[in-house]
Design a protein around this motif. Structure first.
Motif, PDB file in Angstrom:
ATOM      1  N   GLY A  67       0.786  -1.218   0.000  1.00 46.64           N
ATOM      2  CA  GLY A  67       0.000   0.000   0.000  1.00 46.64           C
ATOM      3  C   GLY A  67       0.825   1.277   0.000  1.00 46.64           C
ATOM      4  N   PHE A  68       2.002   1.248   0.614  1.00 44.35           N
ATOM      5  CA  PHE A  68       2.851   2.439   0.614  1.00 44.35           C
ATOM      6  C   PHE A  68       3.294   2.800  -0.801  1.00 44.35           C
ATOM      7  CE2 PHE A  68       3.760   0.873   5.015  1.00 44.35           C
ATOM      8  CZ  PHE A  68       3.172   1.936   5.678  1.00 44.35           C
ATOM      9  N   GLU A  69       3.684   1.782  -1.572  1.00 46.88           N
ATOM     10  CA  GLU A  69       4.101   2.050  -2.942  1.00 46.88           C
ATOM     11  C   GLU A  69       2.914   2.516  -3.792  1.00 46.88           C
ATOM     12  OE1 GLU A  69       6.461  -0.030  -6.675  1.00 46.88           O
ATOM     13  OE2 GLU A  69       6.577  -0.957  -4.697  1.00 46.88           O
ATOM     14  N   VAL A  70       1.752   1.916  -3.558  1.00 49.39           N
ATOM     15  CA  VAL A  70       0.547   2.357  -4.271  1.00 49.39           C
ATOM     16  C   VAL A  70       0.262   3.819  -3.940  1.00 49.39           C
ATOM     17  CG1 VAL A  70      -1.961   2.059  -4.495  1.00 49.39           C
ATOM     18  CG2 VAL A  70      -0.458   0.052  -4.428  1.00 49.39           C
ATOM     19  N   LEU A  71       0.311   4.168  -2.662  1.00 52.25           N
ATOM     20  CA  LEU A  71       0.048   5.541  -2.239  1.00 52.25           C
ATOM     21  C   LEU A  71       1.030   6.518  -2.882  1.00 52.25           C
ATOM     22  CD1 LEU A  71      -1.470   7.581  -0.474  1.00 52.25           C
ATOM     23  CD2 LEU A  71       0.008   6.898   1.435  1.00 52.25           C
ATOM     24  N   THR A  72       2.298   6.152  -2.914  1.00 58.41           N
ATOM     25  CA  THR A  72       3.308   7.007  -3.553  1.00 58.41           C
ATOM     26  C   THR A  72       2.962   7.248  -5.014  1.00 58.41           C
ATOM     27  OG1 THR A  72       5.022   6.214  -2.055  1.00 58.41           O
ATOM     28  CG2 THR A  72       5.765   7.182  -4.123  1.00 58.41           C
ATOM     29  N   ASN A  73       2.557   6.207  -5.712  1.00 56.17           N
ATOM     30  CA  ASN A  73       2.214   6.341  -7.123  1.00 56.17           C
ATOM     31  C   ASN A  73       0.916   7.118  -7.330  1.00 56.17           C
ATOM     32  OD1 ASN A  73       4.097   4.724  -9.099  1.00 56.17           O
ATOM     33  ND2 ASN A  73       4.016   3.582  -7.190  1.00 56.17           N
ATOM     34  N   LEU A  74      -0.056   6.943  -6.439  1.00 57.75           N
ATOM     35  CA  LEU A  74      -1.302   7.705  -6.547  1.00 57.75           C
ATOM     36  C   LEU A  74      -1.021   9.199  -6.404  1.00 57.75           C
ATOM     37  CD1 LEU A  74      -3.820   5.552  -4.453  1.00 57.75           C
ATOM     38  CD2 LEU A  74      -3.675   5.756  -6.947  1.00 57.75           C
ATOM     39  N   ARG A  75      -0.188   9.551  -5.447  1.00 55.58           N
ATOM     40  CA  ARG A  75       0.104  10.969  -5.215  1.00 55.58           C
ATOM     41  C   ARG A  75       0.949  11.565  -6.335  1.00 55.58           C
ATOM     42  NH1 ARG A  75      -4.066  11.437  -3.277  1.00 55.58           N
ATOM     43  NH2 ARG A  75      -4.455  11.285  -1.050  1.00 55.58           N
ATOM     44  N   GLY A  76       1.645  10.730  -7.074  1.00 56.49           N
ATOM     45  CA  GLY A  76       2.428  11.207  -8.207  1.00 56.49           C
ATOM     46  C   GLY A  76       1.651  11.217  -9.515  1.00 56.49           C
ATOM     47  N   SER A  77       0.431  10.732  -9.477  1.00 54.27           N
ATOM     48  CA  SER A  77      -0.402  10.636 -10.676  1.00 54.27           C
ATOM     49  C   SER A  77      -1.241  11.891 -10.861  1.00 54.27           C
ATOM     50  CB  SER A  77      -1.337   9.429 -10.538  1.00 54.27           C
ATOM     51  OG  SER A  77      -2.426   9.510 -11.407  1.00 54.27           O
ATOM     52  N   LYS A  78      -1.323  12.362 -12.078  1.00 58.88           N
ATOM     53  CA  LYS A  78      -2.146  13.537 -12.371  1.00 58.88           C
ATOM     54  C   LYS A  78      -3.619  13.269 -12.064  1.00 58.88           C
ATOM     55  CE  LYS A  78      -3.167  16.902 -15.950  1.00 58.88           C
ATOM     56  NZ  LYS A  78      -2.993  17.277 -17.338  1.00 58.88           N
ATOM     57  N   ALA A  79      -4.110  12.088 -12.422  1.00 61.25           N
ATOM     58  CA  ALA A  79      -5.523  11.765 -12.233  1.00 61.25           C
ATOM     59  C   ALA A  79      -5.883  11.568 -10.758  1.00 61.25           C
ATOM     60  CB  ALA A  79      -5.894  10.519 -13.039  1.00 61.25           C
ATOM     61  N   TYR A  80      -4.996  10.959  -9.984  1.00 64.90           N
ATOM     62  CA  TYR A  80      -5.309  10.590  -8.598  1.00 64.90           C
ATOM     63  C   TYR A  80      -4.746  11.568  -7.558  1.00 64.90           C
ATOM     64  CZ  TYR A  80      -7.070   5.926  -9.786  1.00 64.90           C
ATOM     65  OH  TYR A  80      -7.802   4.882 -10.257  1.00 64.90           O
ATOM     66  N   ARG A  81      -4.010  12.550  -7.987  1.00 66.30           N
ATOM     67  CA  ARG A  81      -3.289  13.429  -7.058  1.00 66.30           C
ATOM     68  C   ARG A  81      -4.166  13.955  -5.913  1.00 66.30           C
ATOM     69  NH1 ARG A  81      -0.916  17.209 -10.525  1.00 66.30           N
ATOM     70  NH2 ARG A  81       0.613  15.592 -10.824  1.00 66.30           N
ATOM     71  N   TYR A  82      -5.408  14.340  -6.216  1.00 67.54           N
ATOM     72  CA  TYR A  82      -6.266  14.952  -5.203  1.00 67.54           C
ATOM     73  C   TYR A  82      -7.370  14.037  -4.700  1.00 67.54           C
ATOM     74  CZ  TYR A  82      -3.814  19.041  -6.859  1.00 67.54           C
ATOM     75  OH  TYR A  82      -2.836  19.916  -7.221  1.00 67.54           O
ATOM     76  N   VAL A  83      -7.370  12.790  -5.144  1.00 65.91           N
ATOM     77  CA  VAL A  83      -8.373  11.836  -4.672  1.00 65.91           C
ATOM     78  C   VAL A  83      -8.028  11.456  -3.230  1.00 65.91           C
ATOM     79  CG1 VAL A  83      -9.330   9.517  -4.975  1.00 65.91           C
ATOM     80  CG2 VAL A  83      -8.808  10.930  -6.989  1.00 65.91           C
ATOM     81  N   PRO A  84      -8.977  11.614  -2.302  1.00 64.81           N
ATOM     82  CA  PRO A  84      -8.693  11.227  -0.918  1.00 64.81           C
ATOM     83  C   PRO A  84      -8.367   9.741  -0.808  1.00 64.81           C
ATOM     84  CG  PRO A  84     -10.655  12.595  -1.015  1.00 64.81           C
ATOM     85  CD  PRO A  84     -10.293  12.247  -2.429  1.00 64.81           C
ATOM     86  N   VAL A  85      -7.286   9.446  -0.095  1.00 63.57           N
ATOM     87  CA  VAL A  85      -6.866   8.063   0.130  1.00 63.57           C
ATOM     88  C   VAL A  85      -6.963   7.793   1.625  1.00 63.57           C
ATOM     89  CG1 VAL A  85      -5.006   6.374  -0.057  1.00 63.57           C
ATOM     90  CG2 VAL A  85      -5.334   8.079  -1.871  1.00 63.57           C
ATOM     91  N   LEU A  86      -7.796   6.814   1.952  1.00 63.16           N
ATOM     92  CA  LEU A  86      -8.002   6.411   3.330  1.00 63.16           C
ATOM     93  C   LEU A  86      -7.305   5.076   3.533  1.00 63.16           C
ATOM     94  CD1 LEU A  86     -10.408   8.248   2.387  1.00 63.16           C
ATOM     95  CD2 LEU A  86     -11.743   7.138   4.149  1.00 63.16           C
ATOM     96  N   ILE A  87      -6.312   5.058   4.394  1.00 68.26           N
ATOM     97  CA  ILE A  87      -5.632   3.809   4.711  1.00 68.26           C
ATOM     98  C   ILE A  87      -6.548   3.032   5.643  1.00 68.26           C
ATOM     99  CG2 ILE A  87      -3.601   2.741   5.760  1.00 68.26           C
ATOM    100  CD1 ILE A  87      -3.034   4.359   3.163  1.00 68.26           C
ATOM    101  N   LEU A  88      -6.885   1.802   5.255  1.00 70.55           N
ATOM    102  CA  LEU A  88      -7.722   0.922   6.061  1.00 70.55           C
ATOM    103  C   LEU A  88      -6.988  -0.408   6.156  1.00 70.55           C
ATOM    104  CD1 LEU A  88     -10.355   0.502   7.599  1.00 70.55           C
ATOM    105  CD2 LEU A  88     -11.405  -0.218   5.440  1.00 70.55           C
TER     106      LEU A  88
END
Length: 142
Positions: A67-88
């Motif tokens: 999940g950490f690597e996924v989160l890093t890639n989401l935050r670096g993505s233009k499409a997902y940059r501002y999508v709220p990510v809730l760690i569960l």
């Protein structure tokens, strides 16, 4: 006001997927819920063309790509940059909490032990993120 919300749940455990699905079914006509079982499936859609969620529920402990690597890639993505990510996740390790926030998580939640508690948590997530909080629309994500 938006009537349907897209929810992406990144969870490798099929039992937890089932529990999350039933927890969101209380108000199922308002949510389009998609599941992916590992980080590679998320990374394959970083352009957001297949399904752009309004929020992502992300487990940390997954095979292949955690999940950490996924989160890093989401935050670096233009499409997902501002999508709220809730760690569960099952983790309540302080180092995991700190690292998740450092990488851009919007919140960190430890999975409850029982199904009823998970249903209550899903209700709180729905209430906060889809009724109280202001989240970016899809138009702002591109």
């Amino acid at each position: 006001m938006k009537t349907t919300f897209n929810v992406l749940i990144v969870e490798d455990d099929e039992d937890d997927q089932f529990l999350m699905k039933t927890a969101f079914e209380t108000d199922s006509n308002r949510y389009d819920i998609r599941f992916v079982s590992d980080g590679t499936q998320v990374l394959a859609n970083l352009d957001g063309t297949d399904f752009l969620p309004d929020i992502v529920l992300l487990d940390l402990n997954m095979p292949l790509i955690d999940g950490f690597e996924v989160l890093t890639n989401l935050r670096g993505s233009k499409a997902y940059r501002y999508v709220p990510v809730l760690i569960l996740t099952t983790s309540d390790n302080e180092a995991d909490v700190i690292r998740a926030y450092e990488l851009g998580a919007n919140t960190f939640l430890t999975k409850p032990n029982g199904h009823q508690q998970l249903i209550e948590l899903a209700a709180q997530i729905r209430n906060y993120w889809f009724k109280l909080a202001k989240i970016p629309t899809r138009r702002l994500n591109h």
